[in-house]
Write an enzyme that holds these catalytic residues in place. Structure first.
Site, PDB file in Angstrom:
ATOM      1  CG  HIS A 112      -5.790 -14.952   4.090  1.00 40.52           C
ATOM      2  ND1 HIS A 112      -5.217 -15.492   5.212  1.00 40.52           N
ATOM      3  CD2 HIS A 112      -4.871 -14.051   3.619  1.00 40.52           C
ATOM      4  CE1 HIS A 112      -4.029 -14.959   5.414  1.00 40.52           C
ATOM      5  NE2 HIS A 112      -3.799 -14.072   4.471  1.00 40.52           N
ATOM      6  CB  VAL A 141      -5.235 -14.659  -1.015  1.00 40.24           C
ATOM      7  CG1 VAL A 141      -6.005 -15.117   0.197  1.00 40.24           C
ATOM      8  CG2 VAL A 141      -4.864 -15.843  -1.881  1.00 40.24           C
ATOM      9  CG  ASP A 193      -5.711 -17.517   7.888  1.00 41.50           C
ATOM     10  OD1 ASP A 193      -6.002 -16.345   8.114  1.00 41.50           O
ATOM     11  OD2 ASP A 193      -5.202 -17.881   6.806  1.00 41.50           O
ATOM     12  CD  GLN A 198      -3.214   0.286   2.080  1.00 41.74           C
ATOM     13  OE1 GLN A 198      -3.043  -0.693   2.794  1.00 41.74           O
ATOM     14  NE2 GLN A 198      -4.338   0.972   2.090  1.00 41.74           N
ATOM     15  NE  ARG A 224      -3.003 -28.732  12.700  1.00 46.91           N
ATOM     16  CZ  ARG A 224      -2.217 -29.438  11.885  1.00 46.91           C
ATOM     17  NH1 ARG A 224      -2.043 -29.051  10.632  1.00 46.91           N
ATOM     18  NH2 ARG A 224      -1.611 -30.514  12.325  1.00 46.91           N
ATOM     19  NE  ARG A 282      -0.411 -16.417  11.235  1.00 51.45           N
ATOM     20  CZ  ARG A 282      -0.473 -15.528  10.257  1.00 51.45           C
ATOM     21  NH1 ARG A 282      -1.643 -15.194   9.728  1.00 51.45           N
ATOM     22  NH2 ARG A 282       0.620 -14.956   9.794  1.00 51.45           N
TER      23      ARG A 282
HETATM   24  P1  NAD Z   1       7.239  -8.024  -1.091  1.00 53.95           P
HETATM   25  O1  NAD Z   1       6.946  -6.596  -1.406  1.00 53.95           O
HETATM   26  O2  NAD Z   1       8.407  -8.356  -0.245  1.00 53.95           O
HETATM   27  O3  NAD Z   1       7.413  -8.840  -2.471  1.00 53.95           O
HETATM   28  C1  NAD Z   1       6.545  -8.676  -3.561  1.00 53.95           C
HETATM   29  C2  NAD Z   1       7.419  -8.773  -4.804  1.00 53.95           C
HETATM   30  O4  NAD Z   1       6.556  -8.786  -5.953  1.00 53.95           O
HETATM   31  C3  NAD Z   1       8.371  -7.604  -4.991  1.00 53.95           C
HETATM   32  O5  NAD Z   1       9.713  -8.081  -5.000  1.00 53.95           O
HETATM   33  C4  NAD Z   1       7.978  -6.994  -6.329  1.00 53.95           C
HETATM   34  O6  NAD Z   1       9.083  -6.524  -7.090  1.00 53.95           O
HETATM   35  C5  NAD Z   1       7.298  -8.181  -7.011  1.00 53.95           C
HETATM   36  N1  NAD Z   1       6.396  -7.827  -8.105  1.00 53.95           N
HETATM   37  C6  NAD Z   1       5.486  -6.813  -8.170  1.00 53.95           C
HETATM   38  N2  NAD Z   1       4.848  -6.857  -9.353  1.00 53.95           N
HETATM   39  C7  NAD Z   1       5.355  -7.891 -10.046  1.00 53.95           C
HETATM   40  C8  NAD Z   1       5.072  -8.460 -11.319  1.00 53.95           C
HETATM   41  N3  NAD Z   1       4.136  -7.940 -12.130  1.00 53.95           N
HETATM   42  N4  NAD Z   1       5.780  -9.549 -11.707  1.00 53.95           N
HETATM   43  C9  NAD Z   1       6.749 -10.075 -10.916  1.00 53.95           C
HETATM   44  N5  NAD Z   1       7.042  -9.581  -9.695  1.00 53.95           N
HETATM   45  C10 NAD Z   1       6.348  -8.507  -9.272  1.00 53.95           C
HETATM   46  O7  NAD Z   1       5.909  -8.593  -0.467  1.00 53.95           O
HETATM   47  P2  NAD Z   1       5.763  -9.964   0.382  1.00 53.95           P
HETATM   48  O8  NAD Z   1       5.912  -9.664   1.827  1.00 53.95           O
HETATM   49  O9  NAD Z   1       6.589 -11.011  -0.261  1.00 53.95           O
HETATM   50  O10 NAD Z   1       4.224 -10.288   0.139  1.00 53.95           O
HETATM   51  C11 NAD Z   1       3.773 -10.656  -1.155  1.00 53.95           C
HETATM   52  C12 NAD Z   1       2.262 -10.807  -1.156  1.00 53.95           C
HETATM   53  O11 NAD Z   1       1.903 -11.958  -0.373  1.00 53.95           O
HETATM   54  C13 NAD Z   1       1.518  -9.615  -0.532  1.00 53.95           C
HETATM   55  O12 NAD Z   1       0.349  -9.365  -1.277  1.00 53.95           O
HETATM   56  C14 NAD Z   1       1.163 -10.130   0.843  1.00 53.95           C
HETATM   57  O13 NAD Z   1       0.032  -9.467   1.396  1.00 53.95           O
HETATM   58  C15 NAD Z   1       0.853 -11.583   0.508  1.00 53.95           C
HETATM   59  N6  NAD Z   1       0.811 -12.518   1.643  1.00 53.95           N
HETATM   60  C16 NAD Z   1      -0.144 -13.466   1.585  1.00 53.95           C
HETATM   61  C17 NAD Z   1      -0.269 -14.384   2.603  1.00 53.95           C
HETATM   62  C18 NAD Z   1      -1.344 -15.431   2.520  1.00 53.95           C
HETATM   63  O14 NAD Z   1      -1.486 -16.260   3.429  1.00 53.95           O
HETATM   64  N7  NAD Z   1      -2.125 -15.428   1.452  1.00 53.95           N
HETATM   65  C19 NAD Z   1       0.615 -14.330   3.694  1.00 53.95           C
HETATM   66  C20 NAD Z   1       1.616 -13.359   3.701  1.00 53.95           C
HETATM   67  C21 NAD Z   1       1.706 -12.442   2.664  1.00 53.95           C
END
Ligand code: NAD
Length: 319
Positions: A180, A127, A153, A87, A158, A156
Site C-alpha cells: 500500500h 500498513v 487502492d 511525521q 475501480r 480507487r
Molecule cells: P490522526 O492523527 O487524525 O489520528 C491518529 C490518532 O491516533 C490520534 O488521535 C492519536 O491521539 C491516536 N494515537 C496515537 N498513539 C496512540 C496509542 N498508542 N493508542 C491510542 N491512540 C493513539 O491520523 P489519521 O488521519 O486518522 O490516520 C491514522 C493512520 O491511518 C495514519 O497512520 C495514516 O497514515 C493511516 N491511513 C491508512 C490508510 C490505509 O489505507 N491503510 C488510509 C488512510 C490513513
C-alpha cells in the site's frame, strides 16, 4: 486465566482521529456492528467523537457507541488499529516508522494481556510493515492479524476505470496488489468489466491506440490519490472508512469475501516472510485463504519488486 470470549459484533477502534472517527461513523450507518468502542491516547478526543457520533443514534440502525480502555480488547470480535502519529518536522520516514512500530507493539501487548481472541486489522501506515510488526510481536497466526492493505487502492482503481469507461463501478472488478504505497502494482490481467476482460473491452471499443498511455495514467492517478487528497485537505478519511467497513463486514458477517488485504506470505507467489496485498478470502476467522492468481510475467516481477522494497523497510526497522 482462560481467553476471553468475544462479544458478537463488538468492534474496537484504536485511534479516534480522522480515519478512526470516519470509520466509526460509516460502521454505525452500515448496521454491521452491535457495539463500537473508540480508544485514543487523547481521551478527550475519543469522548468528543463518541458524543458527536452518539447524538446521531436516533437515525442509525441500533448500535451502542462508547469510549473505552484496553479492557475492551478482551471481548472484542474485531480490533481495528488506526492509531499513529504524524511525521514531525525534521523526522525521517524511518524515524516515523520506528515510532509507529512501537505504538503498534504497545497496543498488541495490551491486546494480548486482555486475552483477546479478536481479529486484528492494522490500518496505520506504513500498513504492510506494521502488520508484520504486529504479527512478529504477538506471534499470532497470519489469519488473525492482517492489514487493510490495498482494499482502498483497489476501490480507487475501480473508480478511475469506471470513470474512463462510463461503466457502473460495481461492475468493474480490479485489484491493486503489493505494497500500500509507491511500489504497488495494477493487476490488469485480472481486470474485467462484468466478466469481459479489460483487454477485450478495449479492443472491441476501438480504444487500443490510446490505451497504453491511458492505462498508465489511470494507475498513476490511483497511486497519487493519497498525496493529492492530503495536499488538499490534510488527510484521507472517507474512502478508507468505507474500505474498512467492507473488511469488517466480511468478518462480522462471515461472508468469505475476496479482498486485497495485507497478508504474511508463506510461499504464495514465490514470496516468503513478507506482508503485502494479494487477493484473500476473509471470513469470521480473519484470512481463511490466500488466493493465488494467474498474474502476467510483468505483474509477477512487479510484485517481487514490491516485496523487496518492503523487505528493505523491515530491515531498516531492525537496525
Ligand atoms: P490522526 O492523527 O487524525 O489520528 C491518529 C490518532 O491516533 C490520534 O488521535 C492519536 O491521539 C491516536 N494515537 C496515537 N498513539 C496512540 C496509542 N498508542 N493508542 C491510542 N491512540 C493513539 O491520523 P489519521 O488521519 O486518522 O490516520 C491514522 C493512520 O491511518 C495514519 O497512520 C495514516 O497514515 C493511516 N491511513 C491508512 C490508510 C490505509 O489505507 N491503510 C488510509 C488512510 C490513513
Amino acid at each position: 486465566m482462560s481467553p476471553n470470549r468475544s462479544t458478537p459484533r463488538k468492534v474496537v477502534i484504536v485511534g479516534a482521529g480522522a480515519v478512526g472517527a470516519t470509520f466509526a461513523y460509516a460502521l454505525a450507518q452500515s448496521g454491521a456492528a452491535n457495539q463500537i468502542t473508540l480508544i485514543d491516547n487523547n481521551e478527550k478526543l475519543a469522548e468528543g467523537q463518541v458524543a458527536d457520533l452518539s447524538h446521531g443514534l436516533p437515525y442509525y440502525p441500533s448500535v451502542s457507541i462508547e469510549s473505552g480502555t484496553a479492557k475492551d480488547y478482551g471481548d472484542a470480535q474485531v480490533i481495528v488499529i488506526t492509531a499513529g502519529s504524524a511525521q514531525r518536522s525534521g523526522e525521517t520516514r524511518l524515524d516515523l516508522l520506528k515510532r509507529n512500530a512501537s505504538i503498534i507493539e504497545g497496543i498488541m501487548d495490551d491486546i494480548i494481556e486482555q486475552q483477546s481472541r479478536a481479529i486484528v486489522v492494522v490500518v496505520t501506515n506504513p500498513v504492510d510493515v506494521l502488520t508484520q510488526v504486529a504479527l512478529r510481536h504477538s506471534r499470532w497466526s497470519r489469519g488473525h492479524i492482517f492489514g487493510s492493505g490495498t482494499v482502498l487502492d483497489s476501490a480507487r482503481f475501480r473508480y478511475f476505470i469506471s470513470q474512463e469507461m462510463g461503466i457502473d463501478v460495481k461492475s468493474v472488478h480490479a485489484y491493486i496488489l503489493g505494497e500500500h504505497g509507491d511500489s504497488e502494482l495494477p493487476a490488469w490481467s485480472l481486470t474485467n468489466l462484468g466478466g469481459v476482460s479489460i483487454q477485450q473491452y478495449v479492443a472491441s471499443n476501438g480504444l487500443q491506440e490510446q490505451w497504453p498511455k491511458r492505462s498508465q495514467e489511470i494507475f498513476e492517478d490511483v497511486k497519487n490519490s493519497a498525496y493529492h487528497i492530503i495536499d488538499y485537505k490534510g488527510a484521507t478519511n472517507f474512502a478508507v472508512g468505507q474500505a474498512l467497513v467492507r473488511i469488517v463486514q466480511a468478518i462480522l458477517r462471515d461472508s468469505n469475501s475476496v479482498l486485497t488485504v495485507s497478508v504474511m506470505l508463506k510461499g504464495e507467489y514465490g514470496l516468503e516472510d513478507i506482508c503485502l496485498s494479494v487477493p484473500c478470502i476473509v471470513s469470521k476467522d480473519g484470512i481463511e485463504r490466500v488466493l493465488v492468481a494467474n498474474l502476467s510475467e510483468a505483474e509477477q516481477q512487479a510484485l517481487h519488486h514490491s516485496a523487496s522494497v518492503l523487505k528493505e523497510s523491515m530491515a531498516g526497522l531492525q537496525e
